[in-house]
Design a protein around this motif. Structure first.
Motif, PDB file in Angstrom:
ATOM      1  N   GLU A  17     108.510 -60.487   4.502  1.00  0.00           N
ATOM      2  CA  GLU A  17     108.418 -61.925   4.779  1.00  0.00           C
ATOM      3  C   GLU A  17     108.100 -62.178   6.262  1.00  0.00           C
ATOM      4  N   GLU A  18     108.831 -61.479   7.129  1.00  0.00           N
ATOM      5  CA  GLU A  18     108.605 -61.646   8.570  1.00  0.00           C
ATOM      6  C   GLU A  18     107.225 -61.113   8.982  1.00  0.00           C
ATOM      7  N   ALA A  19     106.824 -60.001   8.380  1.00  0.00           N
ATOM      8  CA  ALA A  19     105.508 -59.430   8.676  1.00  0.00           C
ATOM      9  C   ALA A  19     104.396 -60.389   8.247  1.00  0.00           C
ATOM     10  N   GLN A  20     104.583 -61.040   7.117  1.00  0.00           N
ATOM     11  CA  GLN A  20     103.608 -62.013   6.631  1.00  0.00           C
ATOM     12  C   GLN A  20     103.466 -63.175   7.619  1.00  0.00           C
ATOM     13  N   LYS A  21     104.595 -63.626   8.147  1.00  0.00           N
ATOM     14  CA  LYS A  21     104.591 -64.718   9.130  1.00  0.00           C
ATOM     15  C   LYS A  21     103.859 -64.284  10.409  1.00  0.00           C
ATOM     16  N   ILE A  22     104.074 -63.033  10.830  1.00  0.00           N
ATOM     17  CA  ILE A  22     103.369 -62.504  12.007  1.00  0.00           C
ATOM     18  C   ILE A  22     101.866 -62.492  11.754  1.00  0.00           C
ATOM     19  N   ASN A  23     101.455 -62.036  10.571  1.00  0.00           N
ATOM     20  CA  ASN A  23     100.029 -62.018  10.218  1.00  0.00           C
ATOM     21  C   ASN A  23      99.419 -63.422  10.255  1.00  0.00           C
ATOM     22  N   GLU A  24     100.169 -64.388   9.729  1.00  0.00           N
ATOM     23  CA  GLU A  24      99.696 -65.782   9.748  1.00  0.00           C
ATOM     24  C   GLU A  24      99.524 -66.262  11.191  1.00  0.00           C
ATOM     25  N   ASN A  25     100.511 -65.921  12.029  1.00  0.00           N
ATOM     26  CA  ASN A  25     100.439 -66.300  13.447  1.00  0.00           C
ATOM     27  C   ASN A  25      99.240 -65.649  14.135  1.00  0.00           C
ATOM     28  N   LEU A  26      99.030 -64.361  13.865  1.00  0.00           N
ATOM     29  CA  LEU A  26      97.905 -63.642  14.478  1.00  0.00           C
ATOM     30  C   LEU A  26      96.575 -64.279  14.079  1.00  0.00           C
TER      31      LEU A  26
ATOM     32  N   HIS B 115      99.754 -70.706  23.542  1.00  0.00           N
ATOM     33  CA  HIS B 115     100.707 -69.977  24.395  1.00  0.00           C
ATOM     34  C   HIS B 115     102.113 -69.937  23.798  1.00  0.00           C
ATOM     35  N   LYS B 116     102.521 -71.022  23.150  1.00  0.00           N
ATOM     36  CA  LYS B 116     103.834 -71.033  22.489  1.00  0.00           C
ATOM     37  C   LYS B 116     103.860 -70.048  21.319  1.00  0.00           C
ATOM     38  N   LYS B 117     102.817 -70.096  20.489  1.00  0.00           N
ATOM     39  CA  LYS B 117     102.752 -69.219  19.319  1.00  0.00           C
ATOM     40  C   LYS B 117     102.597 -67.758  19.734  1.00  0.00           C
ATOM     41  N   TYR B 118     101.891 -67.511  20.819  1.00  0.00           N
ATOM     42  CA  TYR B 118     101.702 -66.160  21.350  1.00  0.00           C
ATOM     43  C   TYR B 118     103.065 -65.549  21.712  1.00  0.00           C
ATOM     44  N   ALA B 119     103.855 -66.331  22.466  1.00  0.00           N
ATOM     45  CA  ALA B 119     105.192 -65.853  22.886  1.00  0.00           C
ATOM     46  C   ALA B 119     106.085 -65.645  21.661  1.00  0.00           C
ATOM     47  N   GLN B 120     106.012 -66.570  20.706  1.00  0.00           N
ATOM     48  CA  GLN B 120     106.812 -66.466  19.479  1.00  0.00           C
ATOM     49  C   GLN B 120     106.431 -65.211  18.690  1.00  0.00           C
ATOM     50  N   THR B 121     105.147 -64.939  18.571  1.00  0.00           N
ATOM     51  CA  THR B 121     104.663 -63.791  17.805  1.00  0.00           C
ATOM     52  C   THR B 121     105.051 -62.477  18.478  1.00  0.00           C
ATOM     53  N   LEU B 122     104.963 -62.438  19.804  1.00  0.00           N
ATOM     54  CA  LEU B 122     105.397 -61.244  20.540  1.00  0.00           C
ATOM     55  C   LEU B 122     106.862 -60.944  20.271  1.00  0.00           C
TER      56      LEU B 122
ATOM     57  N   LEU C   5     107.281 -59.568  16.773  1.00  0.00           N
ATOM     58  CA  LEU C   5     106.832 -58.170  16.711  1.00  0.00           C
ATOM     59  C   LEU C   5     107.916 -57.230  17.239  1.00  0.00           C
ATOM     60  N   LYS C   6     108.522 -57.628  18.373  1.00  0.00           N
ATOM     61  CA  LYS C   6     109.582 -56.799  18.967  1.00  0.00           C
ATOM     62  C   LYS C   6     110.773 -56.687  18.018  1.00  0.00           C
ATOM     63  N   LYS C   7     111.108 -57.807  17.384  1.00  0.00           N
ATOM     64  CA  LYS C   7     112.234 -57.828  16.450  1.00  0.00           C
ATOM     65  C   LYS C   7     111.960 -56.923  15.242  1.00  0.00           C
ATOM     66  N   LEU C   8     110.741 -57.012  14.711  1.00  0.00           N
ATOM     67  CA  LEU C   8     110.372 -56.205  13.548  1.00  0.00           C
ATOM     68  C   LEU C   8     110.322 -54.718  13.907  1.00  0.00           C
ATOM     69  N   GLU C   9     109.901 -54.427  15.119  1.00  0.00           N
ATOM     70  CA  GLU C   9     109.865 -53.036  15.585  1.00  0.00           C
ATOM     71  C   GLU C   9     111.284 -52.512  15.774  1.00  0.00           C
ATOM     72  N   LYS C  10     112.155 -53.357  16.294  1.00  0.00           N
ATOM     73  CA  LYS C  10     113.563 -52.970  16.505  1.00  0.00           C
ATOM     74  C   LYS C  10     114.250 -52.665  15.176  1.00  0.00           C
ATOM     75  N   LYS C  11     113.848 -53.386  14.134  1.00  0.00           N
ATOM     76  CA  LYS C  11     114.409 -53.148  12.791  1.00  0.00           C
ATOM     77  C   LYS C  11     113.847 -51.873  12.161  1.00  0.00           C
ATOM     78  N   GLY C  12     112.845 -51.274  12.800  1.00  0.00           N
ATOM     79  CA  GLY C  12     112.248 -50.045  12.282  1.00  0.00           C
ATOM     80  C   GLY C  12     111.185 -50.280  11.215  1.00  0.00           C
ATOM     81  N   CYS C  13     110.724 -51.536  11.095  1.00  0.00           N
ATOM     82  CA  CYS C  13     109.720 -51.860  10.070  1.00  0.00           C
ATOM     83  C   CYS C  13     108.311 -51.434  10.494  1.00  0.00           C
ATOM     84  N   ILE C  14     108.044 -51.540  11.785  1.00  0.00           N
ATOM     85  CA  ILE C  14     106.694 -51.225  12.295  1.00  0.00           C
ATOM     86  C   ILE C  14     106.799 -50.450  13.606  1.00  0.00           C
ATOM     87  N   LYS C  15     105.682 -49.854  13.989  1.00  0.00           N
ATOM     88  CA  LYS C  15     105.528 -49.316  15.342  1.00  0.00           C
ATOM     89  C   LYS C  15     104.355 -50.060  15.957  1.00  0.00           C
ATOM     90  N   LYS C  16     104.612 -50.714  17.065  1.00  0.00           N
ATOM     91  CA  LYS C  16     103.570 -51.548  17.670  1.00  0.00           C
ATOM     92  C   LYS C  16     102.319 -50.738  18.003  1.00  0.00           C
TER      93      LYS C  16
END
Length: 201
Positions: A80-89, A168-175, A178-189
């Motif tokens: 779900e979170e990854a999908q939201k990141i993709n939408e933001n990107l 700029h707001k969405k950029y900071a939010q997406t970053l 990404l960090k949160k999803l990486e911390k959870k071990g879901c992705i590697k940036k």
């Protein structure tokens, strides 16, 4: 979300960035700086990076060097979170053009080109067609076109400012996401980094 090693490599090796390379050469005080030296200059001289980004936007190249996440390869709790990141990107890539300096945008170039054409037409009608008795009407039309162009430029500038703020707001939010999803071990940036631009290859 910009990959600085790619930036350094492109500045060094791709002719599109020759003007940026010339600035780098002046700063480095050498004709052929290495990619590591360019990378250091980028980090210490923010204007070099800004010039690189500006060129990309002028040529419709993205400064977002991260590909969308492959949702199917993720555990269910990450999707779900990854999908939201993709939408933001996707949205960021779409509105990225509004971060271009408005004075250098194609919108302004088009408006000035139209005004030049109108001015040329005005002179043509008055001088070549001998319509001197109509000249005040024709000049009035030209004055109205200038007013319309000025109002349109004012409106477009506001659109650029608003979209740039959203970017700029969405950029900071997406970053942060990404960090949160990486911390959870879901992705590697680093797996998402686009190391070279396909348009240059």
């Amino acid at each position: 979300m910009i990959y600085l090693k790619r930036v350094a490599s492109e500045i060094k090796n791709i002719g599109l960035y020759d003007l940026v390379l010339q600035d780098v050469q002046k700063i480095a005080k050498k004709q052929h700086p290495s990619e590591d030296e360019i990378l250091e200059i980028i980090q210490n001289h923010p204007q070099v990076l800004e010039d690189y980004k500006q060129i990309n936007l002028e040529y419709n190249l993205s400064n977002i060097h991260i590909r969308n996440i492959d949702i199917d390869s993720l555990p269910q709790e990450c999707r779900e979170e990854a999908q939201k990141i993709n939408e933001n990107l996707n949205e960021l890539r779409e509105i990225e053009k509004y971060t271009l300096d408005f004075e250098q945008s194609s919108t302004l170039v088009i408006i000035f080109s139209i005004e030049f054409f109108v001015l040329f037409s005005v002179q043509y009608f008055i001088v070549l067609l001998n319509l001197k008795e109509w000249q005040w009407w024709i000049y009035g039309f030209f004055a109205l076109s200038i007013l319309f162009a000025w109002l349109y430029v004012k409106k477009e500038r506001k659109v650029y400012e608003k979209q740039s703020e959203i970017f700029h707001k969405k950029y900071a939010q997406t970053l942060a996401m990404l960090k949160k999803l990486e911390k959870k071990g879901c992705i590697k940036k680093e797996d998402l980094i686009i190391e070279e631009c396909e348009e240059h290859v």
